[in-house]
Design an enzyme around this catalytic site. Structure first.
Site, PDB file in Angstrom:
ATOM      1  N   CYS A  56       1.114  -0.973   0.143  1.00  0.00           N
ATOM      2  CA  CYS A  56       0.175  -0.183  -0.227  1.00  0.00           C
ATOM      3  C   CYS A  56       0.833   1.642   0.092  1.00  0.00           C
ATOM      4  CB  CYS A  56      -0.438  -0.176   1.260  1.00  0.00           C
ATOM      5  SG  CYS A  56      -2.263   1.441   1.220  1.00  0.00           S
ATOM      6  N   CYS A  59       1.311   3.186   3.907  1.00  0.00           N
ATOM      7  CA  CYS A  59       1.435   2.810   5.256  1.00  0.00           C
ATOM      8  C   CYS A  59       2.310   1.526   4.217  1.00  0.00           C
ATOM      9  CB  CYS A  59      -0.253   2.387   5.849  1.00  0.00           C
ATOM     10  SG  CYS A  59      -1.176   0.780   5.538  1.00  0.00           S
ATOM     11  N   CYS A 128      -8.551  -6.026  -8.874  1.00  0.00           N
ATOM     12  CA  CYS A 128      -8.371  -5.222  -9.916  1.00  0.00           C
ATOM     13  C   CYS A 128      -8.007  -3.482  -9.410  1.00  0.00           C
ATOM     14  CB  CYS A 128      -9.506  -4.645 -10.993  1.00  0.00           C
ATOM     15  SG  CYS A 128      -8.697  -3.117 -12.197  1.00  0.00           S
TER      16      CYS A 128
END
Length: 141
Positions: A56, A59, A128
Protein backbone atom coordinates in the site's frame (compact mmCIF):
# COMPACT_ATOMS: atom_id res chain seq x y z
CA UNK A 1 -16.22 -11.12 3.13
CA UNK A 2 -18.16 -8.03 2.11
CA UNK A 3 -21.28 -9.79 3.44
CA UNK A 4 -19.87 -11.52 6.50
CA UNK A 5 -17.38 -9.00 7.83
CA UNK A 6 -13.72 -8.40 7.28
CA UNK A 7 -10.83 -10.00 9.17
CA UNK A 8 -9.01 -7.95 11.78
CA UNK A 9 -5.81 -6.32 10.50
CA UNK A 10 -2.43 -6.96 12.10
CA UNK A 11 -2.17 -3.23 12.88
CA UNK A 12 -3.98 0.06 12.22
CA UNK A 13 -2.53 3.29 10.83
CA UNK A 14 -4.54 6.46 11.38
CA UNK A 15 -3.49 9.88 10.09
CA UNK A 16 -5.23 13.19 9.68
CA UNK A 17 -6.30 14.34 6.24
CA UNK A 18 -3.47 16.89 6.30
CA UNK A 19 -0.90 14.17 7.13
CA UNK A 20 -2.11 12.08 4.16
CA UNK A 21 -1.92 15.13 1.87
CA UNK A 22 1.69 15.75 2.92
CA UNK A 23 2.71 12.10 2.47
CA UNK A 24 1.08 11.40 -0.90
CA UNK A 25 1.20 12.87 -4.39
CA UNK A 26 -1.99 14.55 -5.59
CA UNK A 27 -2.95 11.50 -7.67
CA UNK A 28 -2.20 9.06 -4.84
CA UNK A 29 -4.30 11.17 -2.47
CA UNK A 30 -7.27 11.36 -4.86
CA UNK A 31 -7.20 7.61 -5.52
CA UNK A 32 -6.52 6.31 -2.00
CA UNK A 33 -8.17 8.86 0.28
CA UNK A 34 -11.06 9.98 -1.96
CA UNK A 35 -11.81 6.58 -3.57
CA UNK A 36 -11.19 7.76 -7.12
CA UNK A 37 -10.06 5.60 -10.04
CA UNK A 38 -7.09 6.43 -12.21
CA UNK A 39 -7.43 6.35 -15.99
CA UNK A 40 -7.08 2.91 -17.55
CA UNK A 41 -3.64 2.21 -19.07
CA UNK A 42 -2.21 5.32 -17.36
CA UNK A 43 0.57 3.49 -15.50
CA UNK A 44 3.58 1.45 -16.60
CA UNK A 45 2.83 -0.85 -13.66
CA UNK A 46 0.22 -2.64 -15.78
CA UNK A 47 2.83 -4.10 -18.09
CA UNK A 48 5.57 -4.85 -15.53
CA UNK A 49 5.80 -8.48 -14.51
CA UNK A 50 9.14 -8.75 -12.70
CA UNK A 51 9.31 -10.64 -9.40
CA UNK A 52 8.62 -8.50 -6.36
CA UNK A 53 6.27 -7.43 -3.63
CA UNK A 54 3.60 -4.74 -3.84
CA UNK A 55 2.51 -2.73 -0.82
CA UNK A 56 0.00 0.00 0.00
CA UNK A 57 1.43 3.38 -1.00
CA UNK A 58 -0.08 4.95 2.13
CA UNK A 59 1.05 2.66 4.97
CA UNK A 60 3.41 0.15 3.31
CA UNK A 61 1.32 -2.89 4.27
CA UNK A 62 2.38 -5.75 1.98
CA UNK A 63 -0.56 -6.61 -0.29
CA UNK A 64 0.54 -8.75 -3.25
CA UNK A 65 3.34 -10.97 -4.48
CA UNK A 66 4.12 -10.24 -8.14
CA UNK A 67 3.78 -13.96 -8.91
CA UNK A 68 0.00 -13.44 -8.54
CA UNK A 69 -0.04 -10.58 -11.08
CA UNK A 70 -1.43 -11.22 -14.57
CA UNK A 71 -2.43 -9.35 -17.72
CA UNK A 72 -6.19 -8.84 -17.49
CA UNK A 73 -6.44 -6.45 -20.45
CA UNK A 74 -8.36 -3.96 -18.28
CA UNK A 75 -5.71 -1.24 -18.03
CA UNK A 76 -5.13 -1.67 -14.30
CA UNK A 77 -2.71 -3.97 -12.47
CA UNK A 78 -4.56 -7.21 -11.72
CA UNK A 79 -3.78 -9.98 -9.25
CA UNK A 80 -5.35 -13.36 -8.45
CA UNK A 81 -5.14 -13.04 -4.66
CA UNK A 82 -3.63 -10.94 -1.88
CA UNK A 83 -0.54 -12.12 -0.05
CA UNK A 84 -2.47 -12.65 3.19
CA UNK A 85 -6.21 -12.88 3.98
CA UNK A 86 -6.37 -9.95 6.41
CA UNK A 87 -4.51 -7.26 4.44
CA UNK A 88 -7.66 -6.08 2.64
CA UNK A 89 -11.18 -5.16 3.61
CA UNK A 90 -14.12 -5.60 1.23
CA UNK A 91 -17.19 -3.38 0.86
CA UNK A 92 -20.14 -3.42 -1.55
CA UNK A 93 -19.73 -0.60 -4.07
CA UNK A 94 -22.54 0.32 -6.42
CA UNK A 95 -25.64 -1.57 -7.57
CA UNK A 96 -25.62 -5.32 -6.91
CA UNK A 97 -25.98 -6.18 -10.60
CA UNK A 98 -22.45 -4.81 -11.14
CA UNK A 99 -21.04 -7.42 -8.74
CA UNK A 100 -18.47 -4.80 -7.78
CA UNK A 101 -16.74 -5.02 -4.43
CA UNK A 102 -14.41 -2.24 -3.33
CA UNK A 103 -11.09 -3.27 -1.81
CA UNK A 104 -9.46 -1.11 0.84
CA UNK A 105 -6.25 -1.49 2.78
CA UNK A 106 -7.27 -3.11 6.05
CA UNK A 107 -4.47 -1.23 7.84
CA UNK A 108 -5.12 2.39 6.78
CA UNK A 109 -8.47 2.26 4.92
CA UNK A 110 -6.94 3.42 1.62
CA UNK A 111 -9.08 2.76 -1.46
CA UNK A 112 -7.12 0.24 -3.57
CA UNK A 113 -9.52 -0.81 -6.32
CA UNK A 114 -12.14 -3.52 -6.80
CA UNK A 115 -12.42 -7.29 -6.89
CA UNK A 116 -14.48 -9.09 -9.54
CA UNK A 117 -15.54 -12.75 -9.90
CA UNK A 118 -13.98 -13.20 -13.35
CA UNK A 119 -10.34 -13.97 -12.59
CA UNK A 120 -8.16 -17.02 -13.20
CA UNK A 121 -7.21 -19.79 -10.76
CA UNK A 122 -6.41 -20.21 -7.97
CA UNK A 123 -9.04 -17.81 -6.61
CA UNK A 124 -11.29 -17.18 -9.63
CA UNK A 125 -11.13 -13.53 -8.61
CA UNK A 126 -9.63 -10.48 -10.31
CA UNK A 127 -8.15 -7.99 -7.88
CA UNK A 128 -8.17 -4.93 -10.13
CA UNK A 129 -6.00 -2.33 -8.40
CA UNK A 130 -5.17 1.31 -9.01
CA UNK A 131 -1.44 1.57 -9.69
CA UNK A 132 -1.42 4.87 -7.76
CA UNK A 133 -2.43 2.91 -4.64
CA UNK A 134 0.50 0.48 -4.92
CA UNK A 135 4.26 0.62 -4.68
CA UNK A 136 6.67 -2.11 -5.62
CA UNK A 137 8.86 -2.50 -2.57
CA UNK A 138 11.19 -5.44 -3.05
CA UNK A 139 12.44 -8.03 -5.45
CA UNK A 140 11.26 -11.50 -4.56
CA UNK A 141 14.10 -13.61 -3.21
Amino acid sequence: MAKGGNPAPDRKVVKTDEEWRQRLTEEQYHVTRQARTERAFSSEMCSLFEPGIYSCVCCETVLFDASEKYESGTGWPSFTQPIKENVMAFNFDGPSFLKRIETTCNTCDAHLGHVFPDGPAPSGLRYCMNAAALQKVAAKV
